[in-house]
Write a protein that holds these residues in place. Structure first.
Motif, mmCIF file in Angstrom:
data_model
loop_
_atom_site.group_PDB
_atom_site.id
_atom_site.type_symbol
_atom_site.label_atom_id
_atom_site.label_comp_id
_atom_site.label_asym_id
_atom_site.label_seq_id
_atom_site.Cartn_x
_atom_site.Cartn_y
_atom_site.Cartn_z
ATOM 1 N N HIS A 241 0.790 -1.246 0.000
ATOM 2 C CA HIS A 241 0.000 0.000 0.000
ATOM 3 C C HIS A 241 0.825 1.302 0.000
ATOM 4 O O HIS A 241 0.526 2.207 -0.779
ATOM 5 C CB HIS A 241 -1.052 -0.086 1.119
ATOM 6 N N PRO A 242 1.913 1.409 0.774
ATOM 7 C CA PRO A 242 2.628 2.696 0.765
ATOM 8 C C PRO A 242 3.209 3.039 -0.603
ATOM 9 O O PRO A 242 3.471 4.210 -0.889
ATOM 10 C CB PRO A 242 3.750 2.494 1.791
ATOM 11 N N ASP A 243 3.428 2.020 -1.458
ATOM 12 C CA ASP A 243 4.038 2.281 -2.768
ATOM 13 C C ASP A 243 3.004 2.539 -3.857
ATOM 14 O O ASP A 243 3.366 2.805 -5.000
ATOM 15 C CB ASP A 243 4.882 1.071 -3.213
ATOM 16 N N ILE A 244 1.731 2.404 -3.530
ATOM 17 C CA ILE A 244 0.701 2.613 -4.560
ATOM 18 C C ILE A 244 0.324 4.098 -4.573
ATOM 19 O O ILE A 244 0.248 4.744 -3.519
ATOM 20 C CB ILE A 244 -0.527 1.702 -4.283
ATOM 21 N N SER A 245 0.101 4.615 -5.766
ATOM 22 C CA SER A 245 -0.158 6.048 -5.959
ATOM 23 C C SER A 245 -1.270 6.577 -5.045
ATOM 24 O O SER A 245 -2.249 5.864 -4.758
ATOM 25 C CB SER A 245 -0.569 6.268 -7.423
ATOM 26 N N ASP A 246 -1.138 7.847 -4.660
ATOM 27 C CA ASP A 246 -2.194 8.455 -3.828
ATOM 28 C C ASP A 246 -3.456 8.753 -4.651
ATOM 29 O O ASP A 246 -4.450 9.243 -4.109
ATOM 30 C CB ASP A 246 -1.687 9.722 -3.125
ATOM 31 N N LYS A 247 -3.421 8.431 -5.942
ATOM 32 C CA LYS A 247 -4.642 8.583 -6.748
ATOM 33 C C LYS A 247 -5.503 7.326 -6.691
ATOM 34 O O LYS A 247 -6.543 7.257 -7.333
ATOM 35 C CB LYS A 247 -4.268 8.892 -8.194
ATOM 36 N N VAL A 248 -5.040 6.309 -5.971
ATOM 37 C CA VAL A 248 -5.812 5.062 -5.875
ATOM 38 C C VAL A 248 -6.407 4.945 -4.472
ATOM 39 O O VAL A 248 -5.692 5.013 -3.475
ATOM 40 C CB VAL A 248 -4.925 3.816 -6.153
ATOM 41 N N TYR A 249 -7.726 4.761 -4.452
ATOM 42 C CA TYR A 249 -8.453 4.561 -3.193
ATOM 43 C C TYR A 249 -8.797 3.082 -3.141
ATOM 44 O O TYR A 249 -9.362 2.555 -4.093
ATOM 45 C CB TYR A 249 -9.713 5.421 -3.248
ATOM 46 N N PHE A 250 -8.410 2.375 -2.069
ATOM 47 C CA PHE A 250 -8.852 0.976 -2.054
ATOM 48 C C PHE A 250 -9.308 0.504 -0.695
ATOM 49 O O PHE A 250 -8.892 1.013 0.346
ATOM 50 C CB PHE A 250 -7.817 0.027 -2.668
ATOM 51 N N ASN A 251 -10.202 -0.472 -0.773
ATOM 52 C CA ASN A 251 -10.705 -1.165 0.409
ATOM 53 C C ASN A 251 -10.507 -2.651 0.173
ATOM 54 O O ASN A 251 -10.568 -3.110 -0.961
ATOM 55 C CB ASN A 251 -12.220 -0.988 0.579
ATOM 56 N N ALA A 252 -10.331 -3.386 1.265
ATOM 57 C CA ALA A 252 -10.424 -4.842 1.184
ATOM 58 C C ALA A 252 -11.661 -5.224 1.984
ATOM 59 O O ALA A 252 -11.945 -4.627 3.028
ATOM 60 C CB ALA A 252 -9.181 -5.483 1.769
ATOM 61 N N VAL A 253 -12.404 -6.190 1.470
ATOM 62 C CA VAL A 253 -13.719 -6.485 2.052
ATOM 63 C C VAL A 253 -13.939 -7.988 2.135
ATOM 64 O O VAL A 253 -13.614 -8.708 1.198
ATOM 65 C CB VAL A 253 -14.822 -5.872 1.137
ATOM 66 N N SER A 254 -14.505 -8.432 3.256
ATOM 67 C CA SER A 254 -14.980 -9.818 3.327
ATOM 68 C C SER A 254 -16.501 -9.780 3.288
ATOM 69 O O SER A 254 -17.126 -9.128 4.133
ATOM 70 C CB SER A 254 -14.492 -10.445 4.640
#
Ligand SMILES: Cc1cc2nc3c(=O)[nH]c(=O)nc-3n(C[C@H](O)[C@H](O)[C@H](O)COP(=O)(O)OP(=O)(O)OC[C@H]3O[C@@H](n4cnc5c(N)ncnc54)[C@H](O)[C@@H]3O)c2cc1C
Length: 475
Positions: A241-254
């Motif tokens: 996550h720290p290396d992914i662009s700040d233009k990407v919003y992500f969630n992980a979901v169960s």
């Protein structure tokens, strides 16, 4: 007509453009509950309910409350899960009938009243100007409750809390005066209104908000894994996550997938959902590309990479996941501690979701706040929030699901820094949504601004709101 000290209640009532209902009168119960978005109905009863129609009603409502010795509670979008707006005694001022928006093209600032719904109303209005606001995931959430509790809106990970986009706020104070609050005027109220949550000592009439340019570069990548894979997939995502662009919003979901996945039995899956907010589709594909590196991708039961989408499309998916009128239980934890221990402590929340429940467990990541980010009241400082929504139709399953949630969240106790206002229920157990420093700073502001308690303090169970974690487990 302004409310004066010596007005009778009847004089006062006729001075409102909106309607006022006293307890016991016809229409009172409808006014108390009809605008609560879900099925949770609190056993709490205000003395009176004002369905406000304009800004004068807000000022007069607070003045009337002062005169009668009532405490004021406020409702904007009606979404709060513990129903913060409905309090015992006092006056409920419901803002649902007071909706205004205006946009200034020079400053690119939009002004909106507090009950305006971010996704359903504000963004469709802004579209004609080629602009949008990073409102909440659920399109019908009201601006008032959402922004007061910080606001985890679109691209929260990269852009920070939605309340950071507030440039000024018009507030009716406990004295019954309408004032503007911003960096240079009434700065104490301005700071507090950006995160202090549902015990704010003022009635917000309007927000003045920065907007962003609408772009064609919105795209989504998704990967769904058998839930048994969650530990490995989550560890990979957390490290990456720290290396992914700040233009990407992500969630992980169960969750159990809301739509059929070919070859899957409909049971729980662990999903990564990532949405890029870029200037072009090419850029979106580029910033989403690192998600393809997941070493477990071959085990995924569904994968889609950088599919062009729009905010309305994504909002309608969020809407499908959150039907109105059902029972909701929520809890959350901003976590800090050894990664492997936290991942293990989430096992029940992720892998053991109950059959009656159509909700989900989520993980929201965020990047560190930049040094020049505005000073706001909401910020517990960790980079990962774990939360769970229980959604169900059967009231009789309520207690069982509550107990499950309490016990499952309790596993995270050793790593919990605090909770989210919006994803917690202070009537159910004690929660901590602010740092100790923020909480004591707010106590002083409240004492100065509202010494007589014209506005209800934060809702809580017995003992009042103390801003601390309580972890009593279910039977
Ligand atoms: C399905 C769903 C999805 C959600 N998704 C998100 C999300 O993506 N991100 C996120 O951050 N949150 C999310 N939330 C949480 C939501 O933002 C909070 O519950 C918020 O408080 C709702 O705001 P509201 O105005 O609709 O609620 P209300 O119940 O009307 O207001 C909540 C409380 O806020 C205070 N308040 C509201 N307006 C004013 C005002 N004008 N002046 C003074 N005090 C006021 C009052 O104490 C009021 O009782 C979600 C909630 C739901 C139900």
């Amino acid at each position: 007509m302004p409310i004066e000290e010596n007005n009778t209640l009847n004089d006062a009532i006729t001075s409102f453009a909106g309607q006022i209902f006293l307890r016991g009168e016809p229409g009172y119960e409808e006014a108390r509950t009809a605008r609560i978005w879900h099925a949770n109905r609190p056993d709490r009863f205000p003395e009176a309910i004002l369905l406000a129609k304009n800004e004068s009603d807000l000022v007069n409502g607070v003045r009337l409350a002062r005169q009668k010795g009532w405490s004021v509670a406020v409702r904007s979008g009606g979404h709060s899960f513990p129903v913060w707006s409905v309090r015992d005694s006092g006056l409920l001022i419901d803002l649902g009938g007071y909706k205004e928006m205006s946009y200034d093209a020079d400053s690119q600032i939009v002004t909106a009243t507090s009950a305006i719904k971010g996704g359903d109303e504000l963004n469709p209005y802004l579209k004609q100007f080629g602009r949008y606001f990073g409102a909440g995931g659920c399109p019908s959430v009201g601006l008032g409750g959402f922004l007061l509790q910080g606001g985890m809106g679109w691209n929260f990970r990269g852009w920070g809390y939605a309340c950071e986009q507030v440039v000024a706020i018009d507030i009716v104070t406990a004295d019954g005066e309408l004032v503007r609050a911003g960096e240079n005027q009434n700065a104490d109220l301005f700071w507090a209104a950006r995160g202090i949550g549902p015990g704010f000592c003022g009635l917000i009439s309007r927000f003045h908000l920065k907007t962003r340019a609408l772009t064609d570069g919105v795209a989504v990548s998704m990967q769904a894994y058998p839930v048994e894979r969650y530990e490995q997939v989550l560890k990979w995502l957390w490290d990456k996550h720290p290396d992914i662009s700040d233009k990407v919003y992500f969630n992980a979901v169960s969750a159990r997938p809301p739509m059929p996945i070919p070859g899957h039995d409909g049971g729980l899956v662990f999903m990564i959902w990532a949405c890029a907010f870029c200037d072009s589709q090419e850029e979106a594909a580029e910033v989403l590309a690192p998600l393809k590196d997941c070493p477990y991708r071959e085990d995924a039961i569904m994968v889609s990479d950088a599919q062009p989408t729009t905010l309305p499309e994504q909002l309608s998916l969020v809407d499908q996941l959150h039907p109105a009128g059902l029972y909701y239980k929520v809890d959350s934890a901003w976590v800090d501690g050894p990664q492997q221990d936290i991942i293990k402590a989430m096992r029940t929340l992720v892998m053991d979701r109950q059959a009656e429940d159509t909700g989900y467990t989520f993980l929201i990541f965020r990047l560190p706040r930049p040094d020049d980010a505005p000073e706001i009241a909401m910020d517990l400082g960790t980079d990962l929030c774990v939360g769970a929504y229980i959604i169900h139709e059967d009231e009789s399953a309520d207690q069982k699901l509550r107990d499950w949630l309490r016990n499952a969240m309790g596993e995270l106790e050793p790593y919990t820094v605090g909770q989210n206002w919006g994803d917690s229920d202070q009537t159910f157990r004690e929660v901590k949504c602010l740092t100790d420093e923020t909480w004591s700073r707010y106590q002083k502001i409240r004492d100065e601004r509202d010494p007589e308690g014209v506005f209800h303090a934060h809702l809580a169970g017995p003992g009042g709101f103390q801003n601390r974690n309580g972890w009593e487990k279910g039977e």
